[in-house]
Design a protein around this motif. Structure first.
Motif, PDB file in Angstrom:
ATOM      1  N   ALA A  21       0.664  -1.388   0.001  1.00 56.24           N
ATOM      2  CA  ALA A  21      -0.009  -0.100   0.032  1.00 56.24           C
ATOM      3  C   ALA A  21       0.915   1.187  -0.005  1.00 56.24           C
ATOM      4  N   LEU A  22       2.021   1.150   0.931  1.00 59.14           N
ATOM      5  CA  LEU A  22       2.954   2.223   0.666  1.00 59.14           C
ATOM      6  C   LEU A  22       3.643   2.587  -0.539  1.00 59.14           C
ATOM      7  N   SER A  23       3.874   1.661  -1.155  1.00 57.89           N
ATOM      8  CA  SER A  23       4.415   1.529  -2.677  1.00 57.89           C
ATOM      9  C   SER A  23       3.608   2.280  -3.682  1.00 57.89           C
ATOM     10  N   ASP A  24       2.077   1.738  -3.306  1.00 59.63           N
ATOM     11  CA  ASP A  24       1.166   2.480  -4.422  1.00 59.63           C
ATOM     12  C   ASP A  24       1.026   3.904  -4.027  1.00 59.63           C
ATOM     13  N   GLU A  25       0.999   3.973  -2.852  1.00 61.17           N
ATOM     14  CA  GLU A  25       0.819   5.467  -2.227  1.00 61.17           C
ATOM     15  C   GLU A  25       2.235   6.520  -2.737  1.00 61.17           C
ATOM     16  N   ASN A  26       3.351   5.790  -2.781  1.00 57.33           N
ATOM     17  CA  ASN A  26       4.369   6.375  -3.004  1.00 57.33           C
ATOM     18  C   ASN A  26       4.222   6.758  -4.825  1.00 57.33           C
TER      19      ASN A  26
ATOM     20  N   ILE B 256       8.636  16.309   0.681  1.00 63.75           N
ATOM     21  CA  ILE B 256       9.880  15.775   1.152  1.00 63.75           C
ATOM     22  C   ILE B 256      10.040  14.414   0.484  1.00 63.75           C
ATOM     23  N   GLU B 257      11.170  14.379  -0.156  1.00 65.68           N
ATOM     24  CA  GLU B 257      11.549  13.278  -0.909  1.00 65.68           C
ATOM     25  C   GLU B 257      12.609  12.278  -0.087  1.00 65.68           C
ATOM     26  N   GLY B 258      12.601  11.058  -0.027  1.00 61.76           N
ATOM     27  CA  GLY B 258      13.464  10.215   0.407  1.00 61.76           C
ATOM     28  C   GLY B 258      14.325   9.671  -0.847  1.00 61.76           C
ATOM     29  N   HIS B 259      15.925   9.699  -0.490  1.00 59.16           N
ATOM     30  CA  HIS B 259      16.591   8.912  -1.670  1.00 59.16           C
ATOM     31  C   HIS B 259      17.723   8.069  -1.078  1.00 59.16           C
ATOM     32  N   THR B 260      18.266   7.099  -1.841  1.00 65.67           N
ATOM     33  CA  THR B 260      19.179   6.130  -1.278  1.00 65.67           C
ATOM     34  C   THR B 260      20.018   6.107  -2.264  1.00 65.67           C
TER      35      THR B 260
ATOM     36  N   ASP C 177      10.915   1.027  -0.162  1.00 63.93           N
ATOM     37  CA  ASP C 177      10.292   1.245   1.283  1.00 63.93           C
ATOM     38  C   ASP C 177      11.037   1.988   2.139  1.00 63.93           C
ATOM     39  N   LEU C 178      12.388   1.884   2.092  1.00 62.79           N
ATOM     40  CA  LEU C 178      13.169   2.641   2.983  1.00 62.79           C
ATOM     41  C   LEU C 178      13.327   4.251   2.879  1.00 62.79           C
ATOM     42  N   SER C 179      13.272   4.462   1.462  1.00 62.58           N
ATOM     43  CA  SER C 179      13.314   5.994   1.065  1.00 62.58           C
ATOM     44  C   SER C 179      11.795   6.425   1.529  1.00 62.58           C
ATOM     45  N   THR C 180      10.875   5.810   1.482  1.00 61.03           N
ATOM     46  CA  THR C 180       9.431   6.261   1.865  1.00 61.03           C
ATOM     47  C   THR C 180       9.329   6.524   3.308  1.00 61.03           C
ATOM     48  N   LYS C 181       9.903   5.547   4.021  1.00 63.10           N
ATOM     49  CA  LYS C 181       9.809   5.488   5.487  1.00 63.10           C
ATOM     50  C   LYS C 181      10.435   6.560   5.992  1.00 63.10           C
ATOM     51  N   ARG C 182      11.799   7.115   5.245  1.00 65.03           N
ATOM     52  CA  ARG C 182      12.634   8.076   5.762  1.00 65.03           C
ATOM     53  C   ARG C 182      11.941   9.416   5.454  1.00 65.03           C
ATOM     54  N   ALA C 183      11.140   9.445   4.199  1.00 68.46           N
ATOM     55  CA  ALA C 183      10.577  10.791   3.908  1.00 68.46           C
ATOM     56  C   ALA C 183       9.367  11.078   5.055  1.00 68.46           C
ATOM     57  N   THR C 184       8.503   9.792   5.451  1.00 70.10           N
ATOM     58  CA  THR C 184       7.387   9.990   6.077  1.00 70.10           C
ATOM     59  C   THR C 184       7.990  10.472   7.507  1.00 70.10           C
ATOM     60  N   ALA C 185       9.099   9.984   8.015  1.00 64.61           N
ATOM     61  CA  ALA C 185       9.642  10.291   9.378  1.00 64.61           C
ATOM     62  C   ALA C 185       9.856  11.876   9.526  1.00 64.61           C
ATOM     63  N   ILE C 186      10.394  12.437   8.454  1.00 65.10           N
ATOM     64  CA  ILE C 186      10.681  13.870   8.473  1.00 65.10           C
ATOM     65  C   ILE C 186       9.413  14.594   8.578  1.00 65.10           C
ATOM     66  N   VAL C 187       8.358  14.010   7.623  1.00 68.17           N
ATOM     67  CA  VAL C 187       6.704  14.684   7.771  1.00 68.17           C
ATOM     68  C   VAL C 187       6.487  14.797   9.195  1.00 68.17           C
ATOM     69  N   HIS C 188       6.550  13.628   9.879  1.00 73.86           N
ATOM     70  CA  HIS C 188       5.975  13.536  11.172  1.00 73.86           C
ATOM     71  C   HIS C 188       6.754  14.603  12.094  1.00 73.86           C
ATOM     72  N   ILE C 189       7.992  14.968  11.887  1.00 74.16           N
ATOM     73  CA  ILE C 189       8.611  16.054  12.889  1.00 74.16           C
ATOM     74  C   ILE C 189       8.211  17.382  12.387  1.00 74.16           C
TER      75      ILE C 189
ATOM     76  N   THR D 213       3.602  16.641   1.692  1.00 70.83           N
ATOM     77  CA  THR D 213       3.686  15.367   1.015  1.00 70.83           C
ATOM     78  C   THR D 213       5.051  14.697   0.981  1.00 70.83           C
ATOM     79  N   ALA D 214       4.998  13.389   1.165  1.00 72.35           N
ATOM     80  CA  ALA D 214       6.168  12.497   1.446  1.00 72.35           C
ATOM     81  C   ALA D 214       6.083  11.636   0.152  1.00 72.35           C
ATOM     82  N   ALA D 215       7.538  11.521  -0.271  1.00 78.47           N
ATOM     83  CA  ALA D 215       7.492  10.522  -1.306  1.00 78.47           C
ATOM     84  C   ALA D 215       9.022   9.961  -1.051  1.00 78.47           C
ATOM     85  N   GLY D 216       9.109   8.508  -1.741  1.00 76.97           N
ATOM     86  CA  GLY D 216      10.181   7.925  -1.768  1.00 76.97           C
ATOM     87  C   GLY D 216      10.553   7.623  -3.256  1.00 76.97           C
TER      88      GLY D 216
END
Length: 320
Positions: free
Chosen positions: A41-46, A232-236, A252-264, A277-280
């Motif tokens: 679901a996270l991948s589809d949302e991304n 907010i974009e996460g990159h690896t 997944d990792l890049s999306t979770k990292r972007a989401t972590a920044i959104v929460h802060i 908006t969070a994106a991996g």
């Protein structure tokens, strides 16, 4: 990897001890399946978020194209106005010559006089029609010029606002200079780039103490600028993810990292979550080569992209 081995051993031990242990194992299997479902679901949302970002970029380019077209129409109207006015001046001169000739004509050549008068009447009608057309062109030209001036003023104000925003962010984040953080203005946006060495441990999406301080400073600036859209974009880098089973790959990792920044960021009550908006982006938007350790380090990053909202510009272009 060590935790994965221990977990596997514990589950095997539980299976060998009793039927109750098998139930625990079944529950763990169920939770694992739920996590995989959440991952999909996270991948589809991304993918949806990336599509929205591309649409926003296309909209910005379309607005610029419309503005360029409007300027070209204004220039054409200006040339048309000059040409029509020149023709009108020549017609007025011709009319004056005809009127003079008519006044000097002898009464004995009345036929010629009537022809001249008829020509004068036709010239008067043509002159009046041309004057009306000239007035309409002039009015339209003035209206278009005013619209162009307003649009250029709005764009200039927006550029000035972005410059001030960049300066404010640079000042707020000055304490993190040399720690993998940069602030840049380009393409009508402001980019805050933070390398993962400032934010996350290897394979982790938990923001460290120093990195959180930097994100909190960004949130303060966003709270003072509520009309800014924030992506907010996460990159690896291109190294395959080898962490826990909770996530499966670099997407997944890049999306979770972007989401972590959104929460802060949204911990600051002045930041509107609707602007975030969070994106991996995984490994597919590198800024350096992945063939060196330095290049990989630069690619492992979070980018906070600040974009002014274009609603007012779109509305003005639609009214023209």
């Amino acid at each position: 990897m060590k935790m994965k081995t221990i977990s596997a051993g514990v589950m095997a031990l539980l299976l060998m001890t009793s039927c109750v242990s098998k139930k625990v194992y079944t529950d763990l299997e169920s939770k694992y399946a739920d996590l995989k479902k959440e991952n999909r679901a996270l991948s589809d949302e991304n993918k949806g978020i990336t599509k929205d970002r591309n649409e926003l970029d296309l909209k910005s380019k379309d607005l610029q194209a419309q503005l360029d077209k409007l300027k070209a129409e204004r220039d054409k109207l200006s040339k048309d106005y000059a040409s029509t006015k020149s023709g009108l001046d020549k017609m007025q001169s011709s009319y004056s010559d005809l009127e003079k000739t008519s006044g000097e004509t002898n009464a004995s050549i009345s036929k010629k006089n009537r022809e001249l008068l008829a020509e004068l009447e036709a010239k008067e009608k043509a002159l009046a029609a041309e004057q009306d057309r000239l007035n309409k062109i002039k009015a339209e030209l003035q209206e278009r010029s005013q619209r162009v001036d307003e649009l250029e003023g709005m764009i200039a104000a927006q550029e000035a606002g972005l410059k001030k925003l960049k300066e404010t962010l640079s000042k707020a984040l000055n304490g993190f200079t040399g720690k993998g953080l940069t602030v840049e203005q380009k393409n009508g946006k402001v980019y805050v780039s933070m390398e993962n060495k400032l934010l996350f441990g290897s394979g982790s999406w938990t923001v460290g103490t120093e990195g959180k301080k930097a994100v909190v400073e960004v949130a303060k600036v966003l709270a003072a600028n509520p009309d800014i859209a924030v992506l907010i974009e996460g990159h690896t880098d291109n190294a395959a993810y080898k962490g826990s089973n909770e996530i499966s790959d670099n997407w997944d990792l890049s999306t979770k990292r972007a989401t972590a920044i959104v929460h802060i960021l949204k911990e600051n009550k002045g930041v509107d979550p609707k602007n975030l908006t969070a994106a991996g982006r995984s490994e597919f938007a590198p800024i350096a080569g992945n063939d060196t350790a330095e290049g990989k380090s630069k690619n492992r990053r979070i980018e906070i992209i600040l974009t002014p909202k274009l609603d007012e510009l779109s509305k003005m272009l639609n009214e023209i």
